[in-house]
Motif scaffolding. Structure first.
Motif, PDB file in Angstrom:
ATOM      1  N   GLU A   1       0.865  -1.184   0.000  1.00 37.52           N
ATOM      2  CA  GLU A   1       0.000   0.000   0.000  1.00 37.52           C
ATOM      3  C   GLU A   1       0.901   1.233   0.000  1.00 37.52           C
ATOM      4  O   GLU A   1       2.033   1.174   0.487  1.00 37.52           O
ATOM      5  CB  GLU A   1      -0.866   0.041   1.266  1.00 37.52           C
ATOM      6  CG  GLU A   1      -1.861  -1.091   1.403  1.00 37.52           C
ATOM      7  CD  GLU A   1      -3.088  -0.929   0.513  1.00 37.52           C
ATOM      8  OE1 GLU A   1      -3.276   0.163  -0.056  1.00 37.52           O
ATOM      9  OE2 GLU A   1      -3.846  -1.910   0.400  1.00 37.52           O
ATOM     10  N   SER A   2       0.377   2.365  -0.496  1.00 34.07           N
ATOM     11  CA  SER A   2       1.207   3.570  -0.515  1.00 34.07           C
ATOM     12  C   SER A   2       1.406   4.081   0.917  1.00 34.07           C
ATOM     13  O   SER A   2       0.549   3.863   1.786  1.00 34.07           O
ATOM     14  CB  SER A   2       0.533   4.650  -1.354  1.00 34.07           C
ATOM     15  OG  SER A   2      -0.587   5.147  -0.661  1.00 34.07           O
ATOM     16  N   PRO A   3       2.528   4.784   1.155  1.00 29.73           N
ATOM     17  CA  PRO A   3       2.736   5.362   2.490  1.00 29.73           C
ATOM     18  C   PRO A   3       1.571   6.278   2.901  1.00 29.73           C
ATOM     19  O   PRO A   3       1.189   6.304   4.068  1.00 29.73           O
ATOM     20  CB  PRO A   3       4.027   6.174   2.331  1.00 29.73           C
ATOM     21  CG  PRO A   3       4.735   5.562   1.169  1.00 29.73           C
ATOM     22  CD  PRO A   3       3.675   5.034   0.259  1.00 29.73           C
ATOM     23  N   GLU A   4       0.985   6.986   1.925  1.00 28.90           N
ATOM     24  CA  GLU A   4      -0.129   7.901   2.246  1.00 28.90           C
ATOM     25  C   GLU A   4      -1.330   7.128   2.783  1.00 28.90           C
ATOM     26  O   GLU A   4      -1.997   7.559   3.726  1.00 28.90           O
ATOM     27  CB  GLU A   4      -0.580   8.715   1.011  1.00 28.90           C
ATOM     28  CG  GLU A   4       0.415   9.750   0.529  1.00 28.90           C
ATOM     29  CD  GLU A   4       1.577   9.138  -0.240  1.00 28.90           C
ATOM     30  OE1 GLU A   4       1.381   8.073  -0.877  1.00 28.90           O
ATOM     31  OE2 GLU A   4       2.681   9.701  -0.184  1.00 28.90           O
ATOM     32  N   THR A   5      -1.618   5.983   2.139  1.00 32.39           N
ATOM     33  CA  THR A   5      -2.747   5.170   2.601  1.00 32.39           C
ATOM     34  C   THR A   5      -2.528   4.742   4.044  1.00 32.39           C
ATOM     35  O   THR A   5      -3.426   4.844   4.891  1.00 32.39           O
ATOM     36  CB  THR A   5      -2.901   3.912   1.711  1.00 32.39           C
ATOM     37  OG1 THR A   5      -3.114   4.351   0.381  1.00 32.39           O
ATOM     38  CG2 THR A   5      -4.062   3.036   2.148  1.00 32.39           C
ATOM     39  N   ILE A   6      -1.317   4.260   4.319  1.00 39.61           N
ATOM     40  CA  ILE A   6      -1.007   3.800   5.676  1.00 39.61           C
ATOM     41  C   ILE A   6      -1.080   4.971   6.657  1.00 39.61           C
ATOM     42  O   ILE A   6      -1.676   4.863   7.732  1.00 39.61           O
ATOM     43  CB  ILE A   6       0.413   3.182   5.728  1.00 39.61           C
ATOM     44  CG1 ILE A   6       0.587   2.116   4.640  1.00 39.61           C
ATOM     45  CG2 ILE A   6       0.734   2.667   7.114  1.00 39.61           C
ATOM     46  CD1 ILE A   6      -0.039   0.809   4.905  1.00 39.61           C
ATOM     47  N   GLU A   7      -0.486   6.088   6.253  1.00 38.07           N
ATOM     48  CA  GLU A   7      -0.433   7.245   7.165  1.00 38.07           C
ATOM     49  C   GLU A   7      -1.807   7.864   7.395  1.00 38.07           C
ATOM     50  O   GLU A   7      -2.072   8.408   8.465  1.00 38.07           O
ATOM     51  CB  GLU A   7       0.516   8.311   6.605  1.00 38.07           C
ATOM     52  CG  GLU A   7       1.968   7.975   6.843  1.00 38.07           C
ATOM     53  CD  GLU A   7       2.896   9.061   6.342  1.00 38.07           C
ATOM     54  OE1 GLU A   7       3.892   9.319   7.023  1.00 38.07           O
ATOM     55  OE2 GLU A   7       2.625   9.642   5.269  1.00 38.07           O
ATOM     56  N   ASP A   8      -2.656   7.833   6.373  1.00 42.22           N
ATOM     57  CA  ASP A   8      -3.971   8.488   6.505  1.00 42.22           C
ATOM     58  C   ASP A   8      -5.039   7.559   7.053  1.00 42.22           C
ATOM     59  O   ASP A   8      -5.923   7.993   7.783  1.00 42.22           O
ATOM     60  CB  ASP A   8      -4.444   9.039   5.149  1.00 42.22           C
ATOM     61  CG  ASP A   8      -3.653  10.259   4.731  1.00 42.22           C
ATOM     62  OD1 ASP A   8      -2.886  10.762   5.570  1.00 42.22           O
ATOM     63  OD2 ASP A   8      -3.798  10.704   3.583  1.00 42.22           O
ATOM     64  N   LEU A   9      -5.004   6.284   6.669  1.00 39.61           N
ATOM     65  CA  LEU A   9      -6.100   5.390   7.038  1.00 39.61           C
ATOM     66  C   LEU A   9      -5.824   4.539   8.272  1.00 39.61           C
ATOM     67  O   LEU A   9      -6.709   4.327   9.088  1.00 39.61           O
ATOM     68  CB  LEU A   9      -6.485   4.485   5.857  1.00 39.61           C
ATOM     69  CG  LEU A   9      -7.064   5.205   4.632  1.00 39.61           C
ATOM     70  CD1 LEU A   9      -7.486   4.212   3.569  1.00 39.61           C
ATOM     71  CD2 LEU A   9      -8.251   6.090   5.016  1.00 39.61           C
ATOM     72  N   CYS A  10      -4.600   4.013   8.395  1.00 36.20           N
ATOM     73  CA  CYS A  10      -4.320   3.115   9.525  1.00 36.20           C
ATOM     74  C   CYS A  10      -3.794   3.854  10.746  1.00 36.20           C
ATOM     75  O   CYS A  10      -4.319   3.702  11.849  1.00 36.20           O
ATOM     76  CB  CYS A  10      -3.261   2.087   9.146  1.00 36.20           C
ATOM     77  SG  CYS A  10      -3.778   0.913   7.931  1.00 36.20           S
TER      78      CYS A  10
END
Ligand code: ADE
Length: 319
Positions: free
Chosen positions: A274-283
C-alpha cells in the motif's frame, strides 16, 4: 453532493472548541461587514474539516470555492483559482495544503496578505508581469500535516483550528442524524454499537452505516438492531475495536516481520503493498490514538496494548 453533510453550525455535531471560536469570529466579521480572517484547519482525516469550511461559507453568506492542493501544480493553476473569486468575496478552500508546491506557497501567502497576484506575461530576460487586485476573500486551508507548511504561510492564518477525535456520544448522535437522512430506523443501542467501532471518526461512522443499510436492505430487515449491525460488520471484517484487515496486517507485520520496530513507513508500506499515504492516513491515526503504535524518530514501534490485542480472542475471532 453528500446529503449527510451538515450545512450550518447548528447541524454540526462535536468539535465544540473550534465551533465556539469560529462562531465568535463569524459574528464579529458580519457585524463589521468584513471577510473572515484566513483559517487553517488541522487534524486527522475524516473529522469534518471540509464540512466545517463549507459551513463557514454558508454562515458568512459567501460562495464556497473548493480546490485540492495536489491539483495545483503550476502558478497558472493557483492564479486561475484566485481570479475566480466573486466580486463580493468568496470563501476559498484548499484541501491538503501541505501538498502545495513551495513556489506556489509564496504566491498564496502574498495574495493572502495584500490581495494581489502577479501574472507573468513574458519569460526570460526582461520578463514582465501584470499585477491584479483581488476581491476580498477568506482562505481556509486544511491539512493532516501542519508540520510540513512553511512558517511564512502559517503566519498568515489568523485562526488555527485543531480538530480532535470525536467522543462516542457525538458519533452516536451523528449516526442517528445520518440514519434519518437515509430513512433508516435504527435502535439507540445499534447506533452506539456502530459509534464504538467508528475509530472516533464521523467519515468512518457514516461509511459503516451505509454498509449496514446494504445489509438490511438485502435481508429485508425493517429495524436496525445490534444483531443486524453486528452481522453487517462481520461481513466486512470490522472487529470490536473498529480494526479492519489492513490494520491487522499492519500490526502483524510490525510484530512478526519487523520484530516490534522501530521501522520506517516506507518499509511497512512496501511490505503491505500500500502507498505510504494510505497507511499514514487510514491506519496510523487510529492506531496511534488507541496507543497500539508509537512514532519515534527512528520509526514506528508496536506497544504492549497491540501485543495484548494480537494475543486476544478479539483478534483470533476476526481471522
Ligand atoms: N456528518 C459528518 N460529520 C458530522 C458532524 N460533525 N456533525 C453532523 N453530521 C456529520
Amino acid at each position: 453532493m453528500n446529503i449527510l453533510r451538515p450545512k450550518s453550525f447548528d447541524e454540526y455535531i462535536g468539535q465544540e472548541t473550534i465551533k465556539r471560536l469560529l462562531k465568535i469570529s463569524v459574528d464579529a466579521a458580519k457585524k463589521r461587514n468584513e471577510m473572515l480572517d484566513h483559517i487553517l484547519l488541522s487534524g486527522p482525516p475524516g473529522l469534518g474539516k471540509t464540512t466545517l469550511a463549507s459551513i463557514l461559507a454558508y454562515e458568512m453568506g459567501k460562495n464556497f470555492k473548493f480546490a485540492i492542493a495536489s491539483a495545483l501544480q503550476k502558478p497558472i493553476d493557483l492564479v486561475g483559482l484566485l481570479t475566480s473569486i466573486d466580486k463580493e468575496g468568496s470563501v476559498l478552500f484548499i484541501d491538503e495544503i501541505h501538498r502545495l508546491p513551495k513556489n506556489l506557497e509564496e504566491i498564496l501567502y502574498i495574495s493572502m496578505e495584500d490581495y494581489i497576484v502577479d501574472i507573468s506575461v513574458s519569460k526570460g530576460v526582461g520578463a514582465q508581469s501584470i499585477r491584479l487586485n483581488l476581491p476580498p476573500f477568506t482562505l481556509i486551508c486544511a491539512t493532516t500535516k501542519p508540520g510540513l507548511l512553511s512558517s511564512p504561510l502559517i503566519d498568515r492564518f489568523g485562526i488555527h483550528g485543531y480538530f480532535e477525535f470525536y467522543q462516542v456520544e457525538e458519533l452516536t448522535a451523528i449516526i442517528k442524524r445520518s440514519a434519518q437522512f437515509l430513512e433508516l430506523d435504527i435502535e439507540e443501542e445499534a447506533s452506539e454499537f456502530l459509534a464504538k467501532r467508528s475509530r472516533f471518526t464521523p467519515r468512518v461512522a457514516n461509511k459503516l452505516l451505509r454498509r449496514v443499510r446494504d445489509y438490511v436492505q438485502v435481508n429485508k430487515i425493517k429495524l436496525i438492531d445490534v444483531e443486524a449491525a453486528r452481522k453487517s460488520l462481520e461481513i466486512i471484517n470490522i472487529d470490536d475495536l473498529g480494526l479492519n484487515d489492513l490494520d491487522r496486517k499492519y500490526l502483524r507485520a510490525l510484530k512478526d516481520i519487523f520484530k516490534g520496530g522501530p521501522v520506517g513507513i516506507d518499509n511497512i508500506s512496501q511490505f503491505l503493498g500500500e502507498s505510504p499515504e494510505t497507511i499514514e492516513d487510514l491506519c496510523e491515526p487510529y492506531l496511534l490514538k488507541i496507543d497500539f503504535i508509537q512514532r519515534t524518530p527512528r520509526g514506528r514501534i508496536l506497544t504492549e496494548n497491540a501485543l495484548n490485542y494480537l494475543e486476544s480472542k478479539n483478534y483470533e475471532k476476526s481471522l
